[in-house]
Design a protein around this motif. Structure first.
Motif, short mmCIF file in Angstrom:
data_model
loop_
_atom_site.label_atom_id
_atom_site.label_comp_id
_atom_site.label_asym_id
_atom_site.label_seq_id
_atom_site.Cartn_x
_atom_site.Cartn_y
_atom_site.Cartn_z
N ASN A 19 -11.85 7.51 -9.05
CA ASN A 19 -10.46 7.07 -9.19
C ASN A 19 -10.42 5.55 -9.37
O ASN A 19 -10.85 4.81 -8.49
CB ASN A 19 -9.68 7.48 -7.93
N PRO A 20 -9.92 5.06 -10.51
CA PRO A 20 -9.93 3.61 -10.77
C PRO A 20 -9.21 2.80 -9.69
O PRO A 20 -9.65 1.71 -9.34
CB PRO A 20 -9.22 3.49 -12.12
N ARG A 21 -8.10 3.33 -9.17
CA ARG A 21 -7.36 2.59 -8.16
C ARG A 21 -8.17 2.47 -6.86
O ARG A 21 -8.17 1.44 -6.20
CB ARG A 21 -6.02 3.27 -7.88
N LEU A 22 -8.87 3.55 -6.54
CA LEU A 22 -9.70 3.51 -5.34
C LEU A 22 -10.87 2.54 -5.53
O LEU A 22 -11.17 1.74 -4.64
CB LEU A 22 -10.24 4.90 -5.02
N CYS A 37 -11.00 -0.01 -7.47
CA CYS A 37 -10.45 -1.37 -7.43
C CYS A 37 -10.17 -1.80 -5.99
O CYS A 37 -10.46 -2.94 -5.60
CB CYS A 37 -9.17 -1.42 -8.26
N SER A 38 -9.64 -0.87 -5.19
CA SER A 38 -9.36 -1.17 -3.79
C SER A 38 -10.64 -1.48 -3.02
O SER A 38 -10.68 -2.41 -2.22
CB SER A 38 -8.64 0.02 -3.15
N SER A 80 -11.97 -4.89 -4.09
CA SER A 80 -11.13 -5.94 -3.53
C SER A 80 -11.40 -6.11 -2.05
O SER A 80 -11.46 -7.24 -1.54
CB SER A 80 -9.66 -5.59 -3.77
N PRO A 88 -10.97 1.35 3.03
CA PRO A 88 -10.47 2.15 1.91
C PRO A 88 -10.11 3.58 2.29
O PRO A 88 -9.27 4.20 1.64
CB PRO A 88 -11.65 2.14 0.92
N ASP A 98 3.30 2.90 -1.46
CA ASP A 98 2.54 2.23 -2.51
C ASP A 98 1.47 1.30 -1.94
O ASP A 98 0.43 1.10 -2.56
CB ASP A 98 3.48 1.41 -3.41
N ALA A 119 -1.53 3.50 -1.42
CA ALA A 119 -1.78 4.56 -2.39
C ALA A 119 -3.24 4.60 -2.81
O ALA A 119 -3.74 5.65 -3.20
CB ALA A 119 -0.89 4.36 -3.62
N ALA A 120 -3.92 3.46 -2.75
CA ALA A 120 -5.32 3.42 -3.16
C ALA A 120 -6.27 3.85 -2.06
O ALA A 120 -7.45 4.01 -2.30
CB ALA A 120 -5.69 2.02 -3.63
N ASP A 125 -7.65 9.42 -0.68
CA ASP A 125 -6.75 10.55 -0.54
C ASP A 125 -7.39 11.72 0.19
O ASP A 125 -6.82 12.81 0.23
CB ASP A 125 -6.27 11.03 -1.92
#
Length: 525
Positions: A147-150, A152-153, A156, A197, A278, A281-282, A285
């Motif tokens: 998952n790109p958002r994960l 990225c999280s 970061s 995360p 929001d 959200a990263a 899940d």
């Protein structure tokens, strides 16, 4: 002087016992002598009790002893435990056998029910299950970890922890020249990198006041008691567990700590999600997977599995990386030369001179370290010599013949010594015990050599290849690049650096070091 009647009777009655004792001792002496003549390096295979006494006496340097035995026996040997214990082992470091076990005929070599019992804290999770249950969970984790958002999280989080936590702490230690335990520091860092995360909440283990690490200590206990469970008959450790004494009592407390931590962090995640969906959200899940995993206990075990997998791979590897780098300044210099172009660009963009003030330390982004082959080679070389998981365990479902010609029978246990594989002259050359990152590079040094997973098992092999391999490598590169570029490190003299008795290759007494700020933090001269 004549013997009295009582003395004579006592002597005559004790004579048979004396003769029997003498016969037993002589037989034992001859057994040991002839065993050693035939098998000078093998662990002693005693009558009735098997190799268990030899195993227990060699636990303090188990991995090195296995390496010696495997090197002398052609990378394979068989052993057995006490009579009626069911402990029948085949130990190997043969890459051809490893490929057969992990890839060619992997369905015949599951982890098995006993493995799930040994690590009951995560039974039912991807670490312990086989077959369809394993495939289903791997598919879920693969989806989450792509998952790109994960991603990225996670990147970061790693950057933030290094820049705002790790580097300031090291700068403080450098200013006072205070010795500290690098293994403890790295464990705290990676604990936060793994947990944040997942839960969207920072546990804050890496901070200026350095809070207690009860949860991390509980993870250590699981791996330490896990090794004990591997080495003694299941009936014995289960009896100790039933009595709730010794290491099993300590393990029960560790279970409570871990389940309590997961429940606490899950509630914090749910509270944050209710207030600001929001913002988290990263976060992984996996907590939302209660649509799939209805049982809270299984969900807890899956979360604990992920925590252990993340912390015990990167967190165990990095201290060995820093140890090897501190002992090999030539390698440090090569890494700095590879980092220099990126550092130069940063200095130019910031409009500062090549000699950067100590307060403006350099951070390297994942995209800047992604293609740095020497840095990765230095990490891989540490993984070769000090794999975080020094051995793998499998069980034989059906009779089979390995490429080495050894016959295996249903119910036998296979132990793959990953530690020994990294130290086999036949695999890595006569300098196999040396730390030399160049062995991973092409002749021109421009790219990494391909090494088959069944030869380099740090990330497993076959259908159970580590799903987080790329993430782990990226995190390690980020941490090592920042530390190596900004600081010089020295290992305190007089330490005994050796692995502890555990299923993971942590250092027994930590790694005490001192650091100093580098005078040149711009382009490497």
């Amino acid at each position: 002087m004549q013997l009295t009647l009582l003395q004579a009777m006592a002597l005559s009655s004790s004579l048979p016992e004396l003769l029997i004792s003498t016969l037993v001792l002589v037989s034992l002496y001859l057994y040991i002598k002839f065993w050693r003549l035939r098998n000078p390096l093998y662990p002693m295979d005693w009558p009735v009790v098997g190799v268990l006494p030899s195993l227990v006496t060699r636990l303090h340097d188990l991995h090195d002893q296995l390496t010696v035995v495997l090197a002398a026996s052609g990378c394979n040997f068989k052993a057995q435990g006490p009579v009626a214990s069911g402990m029948r082992f085949f130990v190997t470091s043969d890459p051809a056998n490893v490929r057969h076990i992990f890839t060619t005929n992997h369905a015949n070599y599951p982890k098995g029910e006993e493995f799930a019992e040994i690590f009951d804290i995560v039974s039912g999770s991807i670490f312990t299950v086989d077959g369809e249950a394993c495939r289903r969970q791997r598919a879920m984790f693969q989806s989450l970890l792509s998952n790109p958002r994960l991603l990225c999280s996670m990147a970061s989080c790693c950057r933030g922890k290094v820049e705002n936590g790790l580097l300031p702490f090291l700068a403080q230690m450098a200013s006072t020249r205070t010795p500290f335990d690098m293994q403890d520091l790295v464990t705290r860092l990676v604990f936060d990198l793994t947990a944040t995360p997942i839960f969207g909440v920072d546990p804050g283990r890496l901070s200026t006041n350095m809070p207690s690490m009860h949860v991390a200590a509980a993870m250590d206990t699981i791996m330490e008691v896990g090794l004990l469970r591997h080495t003694v008959p299941a009936s014995l450790w289960k009896a100790i567990r039933q009595l709730n004494i010794g290491p099993e009592r300590k393990l029960a407390v560790a279970h409570k700590h871990l389940h309590g931590f997961v429940r606490e962090m899950t509630e914090k995640w749910k509270a944050r999600r209710a207030d600001d969906h929001d913002a988290v959200a990263a976060a992984m899940d996996i907590i939302s997977a209660d649509t799939v995993y209805k049982e809270d206990l299984l969900l807890n075990k899956i979360l604990i599995n992920y925590m252990i997998a993340g912390r015990d791979t990167v967190g165990t590897t990095l201290p060995w990386v820093f140890y090897n780098l501190a002992k090999n300044p030539r390698v440090v210099s090569m890494i700095r030369k590879e980092l220099a172009p990126s550092a130069s660009l940063k200095a130019s963009a910031a409009g500062v001179s090549d000699v950067t003030p100590a307060g403006n330390m350099v951070m390297f982004e994942p995209e800047e370290t992604k293609d740095l082959v020497y840095l990765q080679a230095a990490i891989f070389e540490s993984l070769r010599l000090y794999p975080p998981g020094p051995f793998e365990r499998k069980v034989v479902l059906a009779d089979d013949v390995l490429p080495s010609g050894h016959q295996l029978h249903t119910g036998e246990t296979i132990l793959i010594s990953i530690y020994s594989m990294g130290r086999m002259e036949a695999l890595w050359g006569k300098d196999c015990h040396e730390y030399r990152p160049e062995r991973w590079l092409s002749d021109d040094g421009a790219k990494l050599r391909y090494v088959a997973p069944h030869k380099f098992m740090a990330f497993n092999s076959g259908p159970r290849m580590c799903l987080g391999k790329d993430i782990a490598i990226a995190q390690m590169k980020t941490v090592v690049a920042a530390v190596v570029w900004n600081f010089d490190m020295k290992v305190l003299e007089g330490q005994s650096i050796s692995p502890k008795l555990s299923c993971i290759l942590q250092m027994k007494s930590g790694l005490m070091v001192t650091v100093s700020m580098r005078e040149v933090c711009g382009v490497e001269s």
